[in-house]
Design a protein around this motif. Sequence first.
Motif, PDB file in Angstrom:
ATOM      1  N   LYS A   1       0.836  -1.204   0.000  1.00  0.00           N
ATOM      2  CA  LYS A   1       0.000   0.000   0.000  1.00  0.00           C
ATOM      3  C   LYS A   1       0.868   1.250   0.000  1.00  0.00           C
ATOM      4  N   ASN A   2       1.931   1.243   0.797  1.00  0.00           N
ATOM      5  CA  ASN A   2       2.834   2.404   0.844  1.00  0.00           C
ATOM      6  C   ASN A   2       3.515   2.610  -0.512  1.00  0.00           C
ATOM      7  N   ALA A   3       3.943   1.524  -1.126  1.00  0.00           N
ATOM      8  CA  ALA A   3       4.597   1.624  -2.438  1.00  0.00           C
ATOM      9  C   ALA A   3       3.615   2.147  -3.483  1.00  0.00           C
ATOM     10  N   ALA A   4       2.382   1.668  -3.464  1.00  0.00           N
ATOM     11  CA  ALA A   4       1.372   2.135  -4.411  1.00  0.00           C
ATOM     12  C   ALA A   4       1.073   3.615  -4.192  1.00  0.00           C
TER      13      ALA A   4
ATOM     14  N   ASN B   1       1.812   9.230  -5.939  1.00  0.00           N
ATOM     15  CA  ASN B   1       2.314  10.577  -5.658  1.00  0.00           C
ATOM     16  C   ASN B   1       3.392  11.004  -6.648  1.00  0.00           C
ATOM     17  N   ASP B   2       4.244  10.057  -7.068  1.00  0.00           N
ATOM     18  CA  ASP B   2       5.366  10.380  -7.949  1.00  0.00           C
ATOM     19  C   ASP B   2       4.990  10.365  -9.422  1.00  0.00           C
TER      20      ASP B   2
END
Length: 116
Positions: free
Chosen positions: A56-59, A64-65
């Motif tokens: 979830k953090n990576a997604a 965001n990027d």
Amino acid sequence: MKFFGIGLGLGSLAGLGISLLPNPQTGRKVKDDVRLFLNDTKKDATSLATSTKHAKNAASQLINDLPQAEKSVKDIQDSLTNFQSSIKPEVDQMKENVSTLTKEAESTINGIKNEL
């Protein structure tokens, strides 16, 4: 995730119930086996939760990027288009020069052949 937890709990209870059925092993051995199974299940569930959190953090980071990455790609495409436009006259001139040189070389070769 809710259904996974329910399934995990029901599966654990079913495993516990089956392990308590009449068994030639001693009660202590069965308790140790159940304890080991539950500990392994807990570790697996914790690992799954941690992996899900990382995913979830990576997604989220990717989302965001993404706008900045899209802007960078567009900037590169624009720079490439500008570069191609700026060198086109020079490339066309080089092609013309090569064509002229080729014709002159062919003419010279034909002249030498005719003299022989």
